[in-house]
Design a protein around this motif. Structure first.
Motif, PDB file in Angstrom:
ATOM      1  N   TRP A 110      13.506  12.151 -10.466  1.00 41.76           N
ATOM      2  CA  TRP A 110      12.076  12.266 -10.180  1.00 41.76           C
ATOM      3  C   TRP A 110      11.707  13.704  -9.813  1.00 41.76           C
ATOM      4  O   TRP A 110      10.657  14.205 -10.202  1.00 41.76           O
ATOM      5  CB  TRP A 110      11.716  11.306  -9.047  1.00 41.76           C
ATOM      6  CG  TRP A 110      10.263  11.082  -8.800  1.00 41.76           C
ATOM      7  CD1 TRP A 110       9.576  11.349  -7.657  1.00 41.76           C
ATOM      8  CD2 TRP A 110       9.305  10.505  -9.699  1.00 41.76           C
ATOM      9  NE1 TRP A 110       8.255  10.981  -7.772  1.00 41.76           N
ATOM     10  CE2 TRP A 110       8.056  10.458  -9.026  1.00 41.76           C
ATOM     11  CE3 TRP A 110       9.377  10.025 -11.001  1.00 41.76           C
ATOM     12  CZ2 TRP A 110       6.901   9.963  -9.615  1.00 41.76           C
ATOM     13  CZ3 TRP A 110       8.222   9.529 -11.594  1.00 41.76           C
ATOM     14  CH2 TRP A 110       7.006   9.501 -10.904  1.00 41.76           C
ATOM     15  N   MET A 111      12.591  14.381  -9.085  1.00 41.38           N
ATOM     16  CA  MET A 111      12.345  15.775  -8.727  1.00 41.38           C
ATOM     17  C   MET A 111      12.513  16.698  -9.934  1.00 41.38           C
ATOM     18  O   MET A 111      11.811  17.706 -10.057  1.00 41.38           O
ATOM     19  CB  MET A 111      13.277  16.207  -7.597  1.00 41.38           C
ATOM     20  CG  MET A 111      12.937  15.600  -6.237  1.00 41.38           C
ATOM     21  SD  MET A 111      11.298  16.109  -5.623  1.00 41.38           S
ATOM     22  CE  MET A 111      10.295  14.690  -6.116  1.00 41.38           C
ATOM     23  N   ILE A 112      13.447  16.383 -10.825  1.00 41.90           N
ATOM     24  CA  ILE A 112      13.583  17.170 -12.057  1.00 41.90           C
ATOM     25  C   ILE A 112      12.291  17.065 -12.869  1.00 41.90           C
ATOM     26  O   ILE A 112      11.774  18.058 -13.394  1.00 41.90           O
ATOM     27  CB  ILE A 112      14.781  16.682 -12.883  1.00 41.90           C
ATOM     28  CG1 ILE A 112      16.096  16.919 -12.125  1.00 41.90           C
ATOM     29  CG2 ILE A 112      14.821  17.364 -14.243  1.00 41.90           C
ATOM     30  CD1 ILE A 112      16.451  18.364 -11.934  1.00 41.90           C
ATOM     31  N   ILE A 113      11.756  15.852 -12.953  1.00 38.00           N
ATOM     32  CA  ILE A 113      10.489  15.655 -13.673  1.00 38.00           C
ATOM     33  C   ILE A 113       9.357  16.417 -12.990  1.00 38.00           C
ATOM     34  O   ILE A 113       8.506  17.016 -13.652  1.00 38.00           O
ATOM     35  CB  ILE A 113      10.167  14.149 -13.746  1.00 38.00           C
ATOM     36  CG1 ILE A 113      11.208  13.416 -14.610  1.00 38.00           C
ATOM     37  CG2 ILE A 113       8.757  13.912 -14.292  1.00 38.00           C
ATOM     38  CD1 ILE A 113      11.095  11.905 -14.558  1.00 38.00           C
ATOM     39  N   ALA A 114       9.343  16.428 -11.665  1.00 34.57           N
ATOM     40  CA  ALA A 114       8.242  17.046 -10.933  1.00 34.57           C
ATOM     41  C   ALA A 114       8.288  18.569 -10.997  1.00 34.57           C
ATOM     42  O   ALA A 114       7.247  19.214 -11.158  1.00 34.57           O
ATOM     43  CB  ALA A 114       8.274  16.588  -9.474  1.00 34.57           C
ATOM     44  N   MET A 115       9.485  19.143 -10.872  1.00 40.64           N
ATOM     45  CA  MET A 115       9.606  20.583 -10.656  1.00 40.64           C
ATOM     46  C   MET A 115       9.925  21.385 -11.908  1.00 40.64           C
ATOM     47  O   MET A 115      10.200  22.580 -11.812  1.00 40.64           O
ATOM     48  CB  MET A 115      10.679  20.858  -9.590  1.00 40.64           C
ATOM     49  CG  MET A 115      10.486  20.111  -8.303  1.00 40.64           C
ATOM     50  SD  MET A 115       8.911  20.503  -7.489  1.00 40.64           S
ATOM     51  CE  MET A 115       8.889  19.270  -6.192  1.00 40.64           C
ATOM     52  N   SER A 116       9.921  20.781 -13.067  1.00 41.16           N
ATOM     53  CA  SER A 116      10.292  21.496 -14.292  1.00 41.16           C
ATOM     54  C   SER A 116       9.084  21.961 -15.088  1.00 41.16           C
ATOM     55  O   SER A 116       9.185  22.205 -16.290  1.00 41.16           O
ATOM     56  CB  SER A 116      11.171  20.596 -15.171  1.00 41.16           C
ATOM     57  OG  SER A 116      12.411  20.333 -14.533  1.00 41.16           O
ATOM     58  N   TYR A 117       7.947  22.086 -14.420  1.00 45.56           N
ATOM     59  CA  TYR A 117       6.742  22.550 -15.105  1.00 45.56           C
ATOM     60  C   TYR A 117       6.110  23.735 -14.376  1.00 45.56           C
ATOM     61  O   TYR A 117       4.919  23.966 -14.471  1.00 45.56           O
ATOM     62  CB  TYR A 117       5.734  21.410 -15.223  1.00 45.56           C
ATOM     63  CG  TYR A 117       6.231  20.272 -16.088  1.00 45.56           C
ATOM     64  CD1 TYR A 117       5.989  20.244 -17.458  1.00 45.56           C
ATOM     65  CD2 TYR A 117       6.965  19.230 -15.525  1.00 45.56           C
ATOM     66  CE1 TYR A 117       6.450  19.202 -18.250  1.00 45.56           C
ATOM     67  CE2 TYR A 117       7.429  18.188 -16.312  1.00 45.56           C
ATOM     68  CZ  TYR A 117       7.165  18.182 -17.668  1.00 45.56           C
ATOM     69  OH  TYR A 117       7.637  17.145 -18.455  1.00 45.56           O
ATOM     70  N   GLY A 118       6.917  24.478 -13.614  1.00 44.73           N
ATOM     71  CA  GLY A 118       6.446  25.720 -13.019  1.00 44.73           C
ATOM     72  C   GLY A 118       6.308  25.726 -11.515  1.00 44.73           C
ATOM     73  O   GLY A 118       6.149  26.780 -10.912  1.00 44.73           O
ATOM     74  N   LYS A 119       6.372  24.592 -10.840  1.00 43.68           N
ATOM     75  CA  LYS A 119       6.210  24.538  -9.385  1.00 43.68           C
ATOM     76  C   LYS A 119       7.455  23.925  -8.765  1.00 43.68           C
ATOM     77  O   LYS A 119       7.840  22.810  -9.131  1.00 43.68           O
ATOM     78  CB  LYS A 119       4.983  23.704  -9.011  1.00 43.68           C
ATOM     79  CG  LYS A 119       4.725  23.616  -7.518  1.00 43.68           C
ATOM     80  CD  LYS A 119       3.496  22.750  -7.234  1.00 43.68           C
ATOM     81  CE  LYS A 119       3.166  22.714  -5.755  1.00 43.68           C
ATOM     82  NZ  LYS A 119       4.214  22.020  -4.970  1.00 43.68           N
ATOM     83  N   VAL A 120       8.089  24.638  -7.851  1.00 45.24           N
ATOM     84  CA  VAL A 120       9.308  24.160  -7.197  1.00 45.24           C
ATOM     85  C   VAL A 120       9.079  24.187  -5.684  1.00 45.24           C
ATOM     86  O   VAL A 120       8.748  25.228  -5.122  1.00 45.24           O
ATOM     87  CB  VAL A 120      10.529  25.025  -7.569  1.00 45.24           C
ATOM     88  CG1 VAL A 120      11.784  24.489  -6.883  1.00 45.24           C
ATOM     89  CG2 VAL A 120      10.720  25.056  -9.078  1.00 45.24           C
ATOM     90  N   ASP A 121       9.256  23.044  -5.034  1.00 45.77           N
ATOM     91  CA  ASP A 121       9.062  22.926  -3.587  1.00 45.77           C
ATOM     92  C   ASP A 121      10.407  23.027  -2.871  1.00 45.77           C
ATOM     93  O   ASP A 121      11.324  22.258  -3.168  1.00 45.77           O
ATOM     94  CB  ASP A 121       8.413  21.586  -3.237  1.00 45.77           C
ATOM     95  CG  ASP A 121       6.980  21.504  -3.729  1.00 45.77           C
ATOM     96  OD1 ASP A 121       6.389  22.560  -3.985  1.00 45.77           O
ATOM     97  OD2 ASP A 121       6.469  20.376  -3.870  1.00 45.77           O
ATOM     98  N   HIS A 122      10.500  23.950  -1.911  1.00 46.94           N
ATOM     99  CA  HIS A 122      11.745  24.042  -1.141  1.00 46.94           C
ATOM    100  C   HIS A 122      11.778  23.037   0.003  1.00 46.94           C
ATOM    101  O   HIS A 122      12.823  22.819   0.595  1.00 46.94           O
ATOM    102  CB  HIS A 122      11.932  25.460  -0.599  1.00 46.94           C
ATOM    103  CG  HIS A 122      10.912  25.862   0.423  1.00 46.94           C
ATOM    104  ND1 HIS A 122       9.606  26.155   0.104  1.00 46.94           N
ATOM    105  CD2 HIS A 122      11.002  26.033   1.765  1.00 46.94           C
ATOM    106  CE1 HIS A 122       8.942  26.484   1.187  1.00 46.94           C
ATOM    107  NE2 HIS A 122       9.754  26.410   2.216  1.00 46.94           N
ATOM    108  N   GLY A 123      10.654  22.390   0.299  1.00 45.30           N
ATOM    109  CA  GLY A 123      10.620  21.430   1.386  1.00 45.30           C
ATOM    110  C   GLY A 123      11.286  20.107   1.083  1.00 45.30           C
ATOM    111  O   GLY A 123      11.353  19.238   1.955  1.00 45.30           O
TER     112      GLY A 123
END
Length: 317
Positions: A110-123
Motif C-alpha cells: 500500500w505504501m509502494i502504491i502511495a509513494m511511487s508518484y512523487g511524494k514520499v512521507d518519512h512519518g
C-alpha cells in the motif's frame, strides 16, 4: 567467554523485558489506524487505481525487489481489501501472527502504491517497523502485566529506534539539502503562508519568533535520541508527552500530521496498565475516582524524621 561490563549493560538495555499487555494494545492501535488511514488520513491513495501506469515511478526498494507490479485498478482495490480484512482479526488478537504478517505485507505494498508518484512521507517509517515486528511477538491479552518477554522488549526497542531516527535524520536532511539557510531563512514563514491557520498566521508579524522556532525544531530533532537512554520512567514519559505536544502544535500551526508516527511512538508508554473492561466499567464514575485520589494524597501527612534522642549529660568527675 564472559561479556565485558559495557556489553552486558548494552544487552540488558536492548533486551529489557516488557509486559505482554503492551503487545495487545499496540496491535489494536495499529489495526485501528489502518482503518483511519484508509478512510480519513490518506484517502487519496485509493485514487491511484485510476492513474495511468506510465506515471508510476517505483521507489528504490520496489526496483531492487521486482515483485511489485505496476498498480492498476484491481491491484489497488485488492490490496486495500486484503489490508482491511486482515487488520480486524489482528486488532482483537485472533491468529495475530498470521494476520499480522498479512497486514505488514499488504501495508508495505500500500505504501509502494502511495509513494511511487512523487511524494514520499518519512512519518510512516516507525509505523512500518511496528507492523513488521508485531507478528514476531507472542499472543497477548490486554492488561497482562505479569508475563514479561525479552523478545517483546527487543521488538519495541527497534520501533523506538525507528521513531527516534525519524526525528534525527529529518534534521540531517534539512542540513543536507538546505544547509544553515533552513534555520536562518524564512522557512516557517513560507510554510505558514502556504498552510497557515488561525493559530499561526499572527506569527507572520514576528519573524524573529519564526526563526527561533526553526532553530528549536532542529534542536529538538537532534536531541531526540536522549529519550532512549533516560532511565527514570517518569522523565521518559514526560519527554514522550513533549513529542506528542510538538506534533499537536505543528498540526495546529500548518496542518501537517504525523499520526502513524504517533501511533508507533505509543510503544514507549506503559499501555499494559490499560484494561478496556475496567475502563468502560469505571468511565461513569471516573471524575469521582480522580477527586478521591487527589483528596487521599492531600490527607497523607508529610513524612518527618524521628527526633534524635537527647543524650543525658555525663556526671562530672
Amino acid at each position: 567467554m564472559t561479556q565485558l561490563p559495557l556489553a552486558q549493560k548494552a544487552t540488558g538495555w536492548f533486551f529489557q523485558p516488557v509486559a505482554l499487555g503492551r503487545v495487545a494494545a499496540m496491535r489494536f492501535l495499529a489495526g485501528a489506524f489502518i482503518w483511519v488511514d484508509w478512510w480519513w488520513y490518506m484517502p487519496w491513495i485509493l485514487g491511484h487505481r485510476h492513474v495511468p501506469g506510465e506515471l508510476y515511478q517505483p521507489l528504490f526498494i520496489a526496483r531492487v525487489l521486482p515483485i511489485f507490479p505496476t498498480p492498476d485498478y484491481w491491484i489497488v482495490v485488492g490490496t486495500l481489501i486484503v489490508l482491511l480484512a486482515a487488520s480486524v482479526p489482528m486488532m482483537f488478537g485472533k491468529a495475530p501472527r498470521l494476520f499480522g504478517w498479512i497486514v505488514a505485507a499488504a501495508y508495505f505494498e500500500w505504501m509502494i502504491i502511495a509513494m511511487s508518484y512523487g511524494k514520499v512521507d518519512h512519518g510512516k517509517f516507525g509505523f512500518l517497523l511496528l507492523l513488521f515486528l508485531l507478528p514476531t511477538m507472542p499472543k497477548a491479552k490486554w492488561g497482562d502485566r505479569a508475563n514479561l518477554s525479552e523478545h517483546v522488549g527487543w521488538g519495541f526497542n527497534l520501533v523506538q529506534i525507528g521513531v527516534v531516527c525519524t526525528y534525527f535524520f529529518a534534521a540531517w536532511a534539512k542540513f543536507r539539502y538546505g544547509g544553515f539557510e533552513w534555520v536562518n531563512s524564512a522557512t516557517m514563514t513560507w510554510a505558514i503562508l502556504r498552510r497557515g491557520t488561525e493559530f499561526s498566521t499572527w506569527m507572520l508579524d514576528y519573524p524573529w519568533m519564526l526563526r527561533m522556532s526553526q532553530w528549536g525544531i532542529v534542536g529538538f530533532e537532534l536531541l531526540s535520541p536522549i529519550v532512549m537512554f533516560v532511565a527514570a520512567k517518569r522523565l521518559k514519559y514526560a519527554i514522550v508527552a513533549f513529542f506528542y505536544c510538538f506534533h499537536l502544535t505543528v498540526y495546529l500551526a500548518v496542518e501537517i500530521s504525523f499520526l502513524p508516527h504517533m501511533v508507533a511512538m505509543a510503544c514507549f508508554l506503559p499501555l499494559e496498565r490499560i484494561r478496556p473492561r475496567d475502563v468502560l466499567r469505571n468511565l461513569p464514575r471516573l471524575p469521582g475516582l480522580v477527586r478521591a485520589k487527589l483528596k487521599a494524597r492531600k490527607r497523607i501527612p508529610a513524612q518527618r524524621r524521628a527526633p534524635e534522642p537527647v543524650r543525658e549529660a555525663e556526671p562530672a568527675s
